[in-house]
Design a protein around this motif. Structure first.
Motif, PDB file in Angstrom:
ATOM      1  N   TYR A  61     -41.264  38.053 -35.065  1.00  0.00           N
ATOM      2  CA  TYR A  61     -40.683  39.516 -34.556  1.00  0.00           C
ATOM      3  C   TYR A  61     -39.348  38.947 -34.642  1.00  0.00           C
ATOM      4  O   TYR A  61     -38.159  39.375 -35.780  1.00  0.00           O
ATOM      5  CB  TYR A  61     -40.317  40.137 -33.513  1.00  0.00           C
ATOM      6  CG  TYR A  61     -39.427  41.319 -33.533  1.00  0.00           C
ATOM      7  CD1 TYR A  61     -40.448  42.631 -34.418  1.00  0.00           C
ATOM      8  CD2 TYR A  61     -39.053  41.215 -32.493  1.00  0.00           C
ATOM      9  CE1 TYR A  61     -38.795  43.545 -34.234  1.00  0.00           C
ATOM     10  CE2 TYR A  61     -37.912  42.433 -32.583  1.00  0.00           C
ATOM     11  CZ  TYR A  61     -37.938  43.572 -33.433  1.00  0.00           C
ATOM     12  OH  TYR A  61     -37.316  44.374 -33.650  1.00  0.00           O
ATOM     13  N   ILE A 102     -50.837  35.429 -23.332  1.00  0.00           N
ATOM     14  CA  ILE A 102     -48.962  34.825 -23.011  1.00  0.00           C
ATOM     15  C   ILE A 102     -48.337  34.369 -24.791  1.00  0.00           C
ATOM     16  O   ILE A 102     -47.657  34.918 -25.021  1.00  0.00           O
ATOM     17  CB  ILE A 102     -48.799  34.276 -21.819  1.00  0.00           C
ATOM     18  CG1 ILE A 102     -49.087  35.038 -20.912  1.00  0.00           C
ATOM     19  CG2 ILE A 102     -47.260  33.366 -22.286  1.00  0.00           C
ATOM     20  CD1 ILE A 102     -48.666  34.441 -19.204  1.00  0.00           C
ATOM     21  N   LEU A 103     -49.559  33.374 -25.426  1.00  0.00           N
ATOM     22  CA  LEU A 103     -49.194  33.440 -26.409  1.00  0.00           C
ATOM     23  C   LEU A 103     -49.107  33.785 -27.338  1.00  0.00           C
ATOM     24  O   LEU A 103     -48.327  33.463 -28.621  1.00  0.00           O
ATOM     25  CB  LEU A 103     -50.426  31.540 -26.486  1.00  0.00           C
ATOM     26  CG  LEU A 103     -50.098  30.636 -25.182  1.00  0.00           C
ATOM     27  CD1 LEU A 103     -51.376  29.283 -25.497  1.00  0.00           C
ATOM     28  CD2 LEU A 103     -49.053  30.231 -25.480  1.00  0.00           C
ATOM     29  N   THR A 107     -43.236  38.138 -30.773  1.00  0.00           N
ATOM     30  CA  THR A 107     -42.026  37.637 -30.171  1.00  0.00           C
ATOM     31  C   THR A 107     -40.868  36.470 -31.184  1.00  0.00           C
ATOM     32  O   THR A 107     -39.898  37.243 -31.706  1.00  0.00           O
ATOM     33  CB  THR A 107     -41.618  37.437 -28.307  1.00  0.00           C
ATOM     34  OG1 THR A 107     -42.297  38.284 -28.249  1.00  0.00           O
ATOM     35  CG2 THR A 107     -40.292  37.302 -28.077  1.00  0.00           C
ATOM     36  N   ILE A 108     -41.795  35.627 -31.426  1.00  0.00           N
ATOM     37  CA  ILE A 108     -41.414  34.279 -32.252  1.00  0.00           C
ATOM     38  C   ILE A 108     -40.881  35.315 -33.523  1.00  0.00           C
ATOM     39  O   ILE A 108     -40.214  35.120 -34.391  1.00  0.00           O
ATOM     40  CB  ILE A 108     -41.227  33.470 -31.984  1.00  0.00           C
ATOM     41  CG1 ILE A 108     -41.318  32.647 -31.076  1.00  0.00           C
ATOM     42  CG2 ILE A 108     -40.888  32.244 -33.239  1.00  0.00           C
ATOM     43  CD1 ILE A 108     -41.938  31.791 -30.801  1.00  0.00           C
ATOM     44  N   ILE A 126     -48.352  37.036 -27.712  1.00  0.00           N
ATOM     45  CA  ILE A 126     -46.845  37.946 -27.123  1.00  0.00           C
ATOM     46  C   ILE A 126     -45.820  36.884 -27.940  1.00  0.00           C
ATOM     47  O   ILE A 126     -44.659  37.789 -28.286  1.00  0.00           O
ATOM     48  CB  ILE A 126     -46.816  38.223 -25.806  1.00  0.00           C
ATOM     49  CG1 ILE A 126     -48.169  39.256 -24.865  1.00  0.00           C
ATOM     50  CG2 ILE A 126     -45.523  38.977 -25.863  1.00  0.00           C
ATOM     51  CD1 ILE A 126     -47.806  39.722 -23.737  1.00  0.00           C
ATOM     52  N   THR A 127     -45.616  35.833 -27.304  1.00  0.00           N
ATOM     53  CA  THR A 127     -44.806  34.867 -27.755  1.00  0.00           C
ATOM     54  C   THR A 127     -44.882  34.343 -28.986  1.00  0.00           C
ATOM     55  O   THR A 127     -43.336  34.421 -29.752  1.00  0.00           O
ATOM     56  CB  THR A 127     -44.925  33.282 -27.224  1.00  0.00           C
ATOM     57  OG1 THR A 127     -45.180  33.335 -25.691  1.00  0.00           O
ATOM     58  CG2 THR A 127     -43.807  32.533 -27.046  1.00  0.00           C
ATOM     59  N   LEU A 128     -45.972  34.149 -29.752  1.00  0.00           N
ATOM     60  CA  LEU A 128     -45.767  33.947 -30.857  1.00  0.00           C
ATOM     61  C   LEU A 128     -45.447  34.952 -31.837  1.00  0.00           C
ATOM     62  O   LEU A 128     -44.329  35.266 -32.846  1.00  0.00           O
ATOM     63  CB  LEU A 128     -47.269  33.716 -31.410  1.00  0.00           C
ATOM     64  CG  LEU A 128     -47.387  33.444 -33.306  1.00  0.00           C
ATOM     65  CD1 LEU A 128     -46.172  32.226 -33.298  1.00  0.00           C
ATOM     66  CD2 LEU A 128     -49.311  32.976 -33.522  1.00  0.00           C
TER      67      LEU A 128
END
Length: 207
Positions: free
Chosen positions: A25, A15-16, A22-23, A18-20
């Motif tokens: 991107y 999850i972390l 996304t940010i 994916i979040t990183l």
């Protein structure tokens, strides 16, 4: 229980990650204000000259410095919101231009009189005055005074025409032929001048 902890940690890490991603991107795809747009924004809001425009390390801000006649402004521009923030101003100390004083006209040179020059020479070597010449072209201007000191010796004394200082003394010998009386008339005396070594004021002593 231990078997459940490992899968949970893996899920959390995923999850972390994916979040990183996304940010990163969204940051890479979002449109931020460029420098030309920032210059236009500043020129519309403030009068004066833009003297500095730099970018923050995280690329989120522009730092701007503007100067006009009286003040210097420092401000920040948010590149994402395109807004101006943290405006500060500083008064510019004006230096009063010093009026140039007109150059003094060259003071007119004042010479000592011939009478004074002759008196200086009389005090220096004594004797009898013969001749005086003034030379204004020399630097400094001088008086040259010829003096008969005694029957056999004379002196040519150079005197500073501005301050009366004795520059030099040149000694010479005088040859006087015997007076020839013919028909009751005496012939005029004639003198022969022979220059000695240059005079040194410091070594000279009055008789």
């Amino acid at each position: 229980m231990k078997k459940l902890i490992k899968p949970v940690l893996i899920v959390i890490m995923a999850i972390l990650l994916i979040t990183l991603i996304t940010i990163i991107y969204f940051r890479s795809t979002e449109q931020l204000m460029d420098k030309n747009h920032a210059k236009t924004l500043v020129s519309e809001r403030y009068k004066g000259e833009l003297i500095k425009l730099t970018q923050s390390k995280d690329d989120r801000m522009f730092y701007v410095v503007i100067k006009d006649k009286d003040k210097k402004y420092s401000l920040e521009i948010d590149r994402k919101d395109e807004t101006i923030k943290n405006v500060t101003s500083q008064s510019i100390s004006k230096q009063v231009a010093k009026k140039q004083k007109p150059k003094k006209e060259k003071e007119k040179q004042t010479f000592i009189t011939e009478k004074r020059a002759k008196q200086i020479v009389m005090n220096e070597v004594g004797g009898t005055f013969v001749d005086i010449k003034k030379n204004e072209k020399s630097k400094p201007a001088t008086y040259t005074v010829t003096q008969h000191v005694d029957h056999d010796e004379g002196a040519m004394v150079s005197v500073n025409a501005l301050n009366g200082k004795v520059n030099s003394v040149s000694w010479f010998n005088i040859e006087r032929p015997q007076t020839d009386y013919n028909e009751g008339n005496a012939k005029k005396e004639q003198y022969y001048y022979e220059d000695d070594d240059d005079y040194d004021n410091d070594d000279y002593e009055d008789d």
